[in-house]
Structures are given as C-alpha cells and as structure tokens.
Design a protein around this motif. Structure first.
Motif, PDB file in Angstrom:
ATOM      1  N   THR A 128      40.394  32.419  -2.719  1.00  0.00           N
ATOM      2  CA  THR A 128      39.118  33.130  -2.636  1.00  0.00           C
ATOM      3  C   THR A 128      38.355  32.627  -1.420  1.00  0.00           C
ATOM      4  OG1 THR A 128      39.012  33.273  -5.054  1.00  0.00           O
ATOM      5  CG2 THR A 128      36.965  33.665  -3.838  1.00  0.00           C
ATOM      6  N   VAL A 129      37.840  33.556  -0.612  1.00  0.00           N
ATOM      7  CA  VAL A 129      37.029  33.167   0.543  1.00  0.00           C
ATOM      8  C   VAL A 129      35.624  33.727   0.393  1.00  0.00           C
ATOM      9  CG1 VAL A 129      38.946  32.880   2.143  1.00  0.00           C
ATOM     10  CG2 VAL A 129      37.893  35.131   1.911  1.00  0.00           C
ATOM     11  N   ILE A 130      34.651  32.898   0.716  1.00  0.00           N
ATOM     12  CA  ILE A 130      33.250  33.289   0.726  1.00  0.00           C
ATOM     13  C   ILE A 130      32.860  33.456   2.184  1.00  0.00           C
ATOM     14  CG2 ILE A 130      30.900  32.667   0.045  1.00  0.00           C
ATOM     15  CD1 ILE A 130      32.242  30.714  -2.023  1.00  0.00           C
ATOM     16  N   VAL A 131      32.604  34.682   2.596  1.00  0.00           N
ATOM     17  CA  VAL A 131      32.351  34.982   4.000  1.00  0.00           C
ATOM     18  C   VAL A 131      30.856  34.976   4.284  1.00  0.00           C
ATOM     19  CG1 VAL A 131      32.690  36.646   5.870  1.00  0.00           C
ATOM     20  CG2 VAL A 131      34.475  36.349   4.125  1.00  0.00           C
ATOM     21  N   THR A 132      30.464  34.179   5.272  1.00  0.00           N
ATOM     22  CA  THR A 132      29.063  34.086   5.690  1.00  0.00           C
ATOM     23  C   THR A 132      29.022  34.021   7.213  1.00  0.00           C
ATOM     24  OG1 THR A 132      29.005  31.649   5.714  1.00  0.00           O
ATOM     25  CG2 THR A 132      28.559  32.739   3.608  1.00  0.00           C
ATOM     26  N   LEU A 145      27.461  39.404  -2.926  1.00  0.00           N
ATOM     27  CA  LEU A 145      26.500  38.652  -3.724  1.00  0.00           C
ATOM     28  C   LEU A 145      25.495  37.943  -2.826  1.00  0.00           C
ATOM     29  CD1 LEU A 145      29.004  36.849  -6.159  1.00  0.00           C
ATOM     30  CD2 LEU A 145      27.696  38.941  -6.632  1.00  0.00           C
ATOM     31  N   THR A 146      24.329  37.636  -3.373  1.00  0.00           N
ATOM     32  CA  THR A 146      23.368  36.806  -2.658  1.00  0.00           C
ATOM     33  C   THR A 146      23.808  35.345  -2.705  1.00  0.00           C
ATOM     34  OG1 THR A 146      22.008  36.357  -4.605  1.00  0.00           O
ATOM     35  CG2 THR A 146      21.488  38.360  -3.328  1.00  0.00           C
ATOM     36  N   ALA A 147      23.214  34.543  -1.830  1.00  0.00           N
ATOM     37  CA  ALA A 147      23.533  33.114  -1.802  1.00  0.00           C
ATOM     38  C   ALA A 147      23.186  32.437  -3.123  1.00  0.00           C
ATOM     39  CB  ALA A 147      22.798  32.446  -0.647  1.00  0.00           C
ATOM     40  N   ARG A 155      21.711  25.782   3.113  1.00  0.00           N
ATOM     41  CA  ARG A 155      21.620  25.374   1.706  1.00  0.00           C
ATOM     42  C   ARG A 155      22.895  25.733   0.949  1.00  0.00           C
ATOM     43  NH1 ARG A 155      16.269  27.163   2.618  1.00  0.00           N
ATOM     44  NH2 ARG A 155      16.633  29.198   1.661  1.00  0.00           N
ATOM     45  N   LEU A 156      23.489  26.882   1.265  1.00  0.00           N
ATOM     46  CA  LEU A 156      24.750  27.261   0.618  1.00  0.00           C
ATOM     47  C   LEU A 156      25.865  26.322   1.033  1.00  0.00           C
ATOM     48  CD1 LEU A 156      26.396  29.162  -1.172  1.00  0.00           C
ATOM     49  CD2 LEU A 156      26.686  30.660   0.825  1.00  0.00           C
ATOM     50  N   VAL A 157      25.892  25.919   2.289  1.00  0.00           N
ATOM     51  CA  VAL A 157      26.877  24.933   2.743  1.00  0.00           C
ATOM     52  C   VAL A 157      26.762  23.658   1.917  1.00  0.00           C
ATOM     53  CG1 VAL A 157      27.497  23.410   4.671  1.00  0.00           C
ATOM     54  CG2 VAL A 157      27.090  25.841   5.095  1.00  0.00           C
ATOM     55  N   GLU A 158      25.536  23.186   1.732  1.00  0.00           N
ATOM     56  CA  GLU A 158      25.327  21.964   0.941  1.00  0.00           C
ATOM     57  C   GLU A 158      25.754  22.165  -0.506  1.00  0.00           C
ATOM     58  OE1 GLU A 158      24.622  19.107   2.059  1.00  0.00           O
ATOM     59  OE2 GLU A 158      24.041  19.616   4.103  1.00  0.00           O
ATOM     60  N   SER A 198      25.493  38.550   0.995  1.00  0.00           N
ATOM     61  CA  SER A 198      24.631  39.638   1.474  1.00  0.00           C
ATOM     62  C   SER A 198      23.425  39.134   2.254  1.00  0.00           C
ATOM     63  CB  SER A 198      24.163  40.491   0.301  1.00  0.00           C
ATOM     64  OG  SER A 198      23.404  39.724  -0.618  1.00  0.00           O
ATOM     65  N   ASP A 199      22.920  37.936   1.924  1.00  0.00           N
ATOM     66  CA  ASP A 199      21.744  37.411   2.613  1.00  0.00           C
ATOM     67  C   ASP A 199      22.046  36.138   3.399  1.00  0.00           C
ATOM     68  OD1 ASP A 199      22.122  35.817   0.401  1.00  0.00           O
ATOM     69  OD2 ASP A 199      20.028  35.861  -0.262  1.00  0.00           O
ATOM     70  N   VAL A 200      23.326  35.826   3.571  1.00  0.00           N
ATOM     71  CA  VAL A 200      23.748  34.729   4.452  1.00  0.00           C
ATOM     72  C   VAL A 200      24.716  35.258   5.510  1.00  0.00           C
ATOM     73  CG1 VAL A 200      23.252  32.671   3.099  1.00  0.00           C
ATOM     74  CG2 VAL A 200      25.293  34.016   2.572  1.00  0.00           C
ATOM     75  N   THR A 201      24.556  36.546   5.812  1.00  0.00           N
ATOM     76  CA  THR A 201      25.173  37.160   6.972  1.00  0.00           C
ATOM     77  C   THR A 201      24.061  37.905   7.704  1.00  0.00           C
ATOM     78  OG1 THR A 201      25.778  39.083   5.600  1.00  0.00           O
ATOM     79  CG2 THR A 201      27.497  37.431   6.013  1.00  0.00           C
ATOM     80  N   ALA A 202      24.262  38.138   8.996  1.00  0.00           N
ATOM     81  CA  ALA A 202      23.223  38.805   9.774  1.00  0.00           C
ATOM     82  C   ALA A 202      23.859  39.523  10.953  1.00  0.00           C
ATOM     83  CB  ALA A 202      22.191  37.793  10.276  1.00  0.00           C
TER      84      ALA A 202
END
Length: 221
Positions: free
Chosen positions: A148-152, A204-206, A63-66, A178-182
C-alpha cells in the motif's frame, strides 16, 4: 433492466464525487511517498516553478510524516531531478509547455529543508513525473514488504497523480492524500481527485489517514 443515459451519468457522477475504495490503511502494509517537496516547488519565490499551495500545505504534510514515523510506516522521498544527463527523461518532455523556461538550478536538487528529510529515509531521484518510471521504487517497496502506498506531495495532477496510476497498474493499493497534495492551479485539484477517487485510489484527508494508521497500530499491538 434498461439502463438510461440519466442513470449511468448519475452513477458515474456519484463515483467521481463520493466513491470510496474498500480497503483500510494498515500501518504494517503501508509506505508514505512524499513526492517532489523540493526547493524549486516549495521554497517561496525561489524559482518560476514555485507552487504556493504546496508551501501552504507543507506543515500539514510534515505532521503526517511524523505520524507515519511514529507507527513505523517507512517514508520514501522523491525529487524530480536531472539524472543521467537528462538522457533518461521521456524524449517528448522537451516539446511541452514550460520546457523552455530559462532558469538554471543553482546547485543540486534537494528536498526543502523544512520538510525534515532524515538520513535513514530513502530518497529517490526520478527523471520524469511518475515515481516508478526508471527508478528503484518498486523494488524498494517489495523489499520493505509493503503493498500500500500513501501518495502525497506536488504536483497533484502531474507527479502525484502519475505515481498513483503507476502504483495502481503495478498492483499496489493506493491512498491519495486530498489535503497533503497541491498543484499550481488550485482549480485543478478536485478534478484530479475525482478521477483518482473513481478509478485508482482511496482518497482521504491527512487526518483520516493518521487516524486509520493509529487505529491499525493499536489493534496489532
């Protein structure tokens, strides 16, 4: 003023738990990095390297990708792969735990098909944990005009965390999902987020990332 041990400890703890970098997530400056959402880590039961927590968070990351695509934030994918016959991997990797796991990938490494990698999006095959190590990622980001990079992605405390540190050292603003990494042991998630929060990234959260991107897109329209 005399700084007591209790004062400095409390100050450090607050930064680990509640620290917040002071920049906003702006769509025109950002790129989304999707780290190693590939078959052997995400496809259920397919390899001994499966990360169940990553499979569970994959729909949220999708969903974040979209959301990023919707506001023209470039999506850059990485794969941890056997590049250059393995000769470009750090030599010491062969001596670390799991290096001797007997498992051979039945074909080339690929992004898990349910993540919906698109043909017009950059895919970088990397030889080590960090996405900047011996890859064209830095050049790609600079050519895109992104600071800026958003790391997931996965693993939080290996490939994602290393990429975040490498980006910080290269002068990028780093946002860490924080919730799109595992990771493969979920008890390791928050300790890694704490270190990144204090010294390397805006964690940050997604949903918050999506909202900031959408707000930035609306204000620049």
């Amino acid at each position: 003023m005399t700084y007591t041990e209790e004062w400095v400890t409390a100050r450090a703890r607050d930064a680990y738990e509640h620290g917040r970098a002071s920049f906003k997530v702006r769509p025109e400056c950002s790129a989304l990095l999707v780290i190693d959402m590939q078959d052997e880590f995400i496809r259920p039961g397919w390899s001994p390297y499966w990360v169940p927590a990553a499979t569970r968070m994959a729909p949220r990351l999708r969903r974040l990708v979209e959301a990023c695509r919707a506001v023209s934030v470039p999506v850059i994918w990485t794969i941890f792969d056997d590049t250059h016959l393995g000769l470009d991997r750090p030599h010491a990797l062969r001596y670390l735990p799991h290096a001797d796991t007997v498992w051979h990938r039945p074909g080339p490494a690929e992004v898990w098909e349910e993540m919906d990698l698109r043909a017009d999006e950059v895919l970088i095959r990397k030889p080590s944990y960090g996405a900047f190590y011996d890859t064209p990622l830095d050049t790609t980001l600079r050519n895109l005009g992104r600071d800026t990079v958003i790391v997931t992605g996965t693993l939080t405390n290996y490939c994602c965390g290393t990429t975040a540190r490498q980006a910080y050292e290269r002068g990028y603003k780093v946002v860490f999902g924080s919730d799109v990494t595992a990771t493969d042991d979920e008890s390791r998630q928050e300790p890694e987020l704490a270190v990144l929060r204090k010294g390397f990234a805006l964690v940050l959260t997604a949903d918050v990332i999506t909202n900031q991107l959408a707000a930035g897109s609306s204000s620049s329209a």
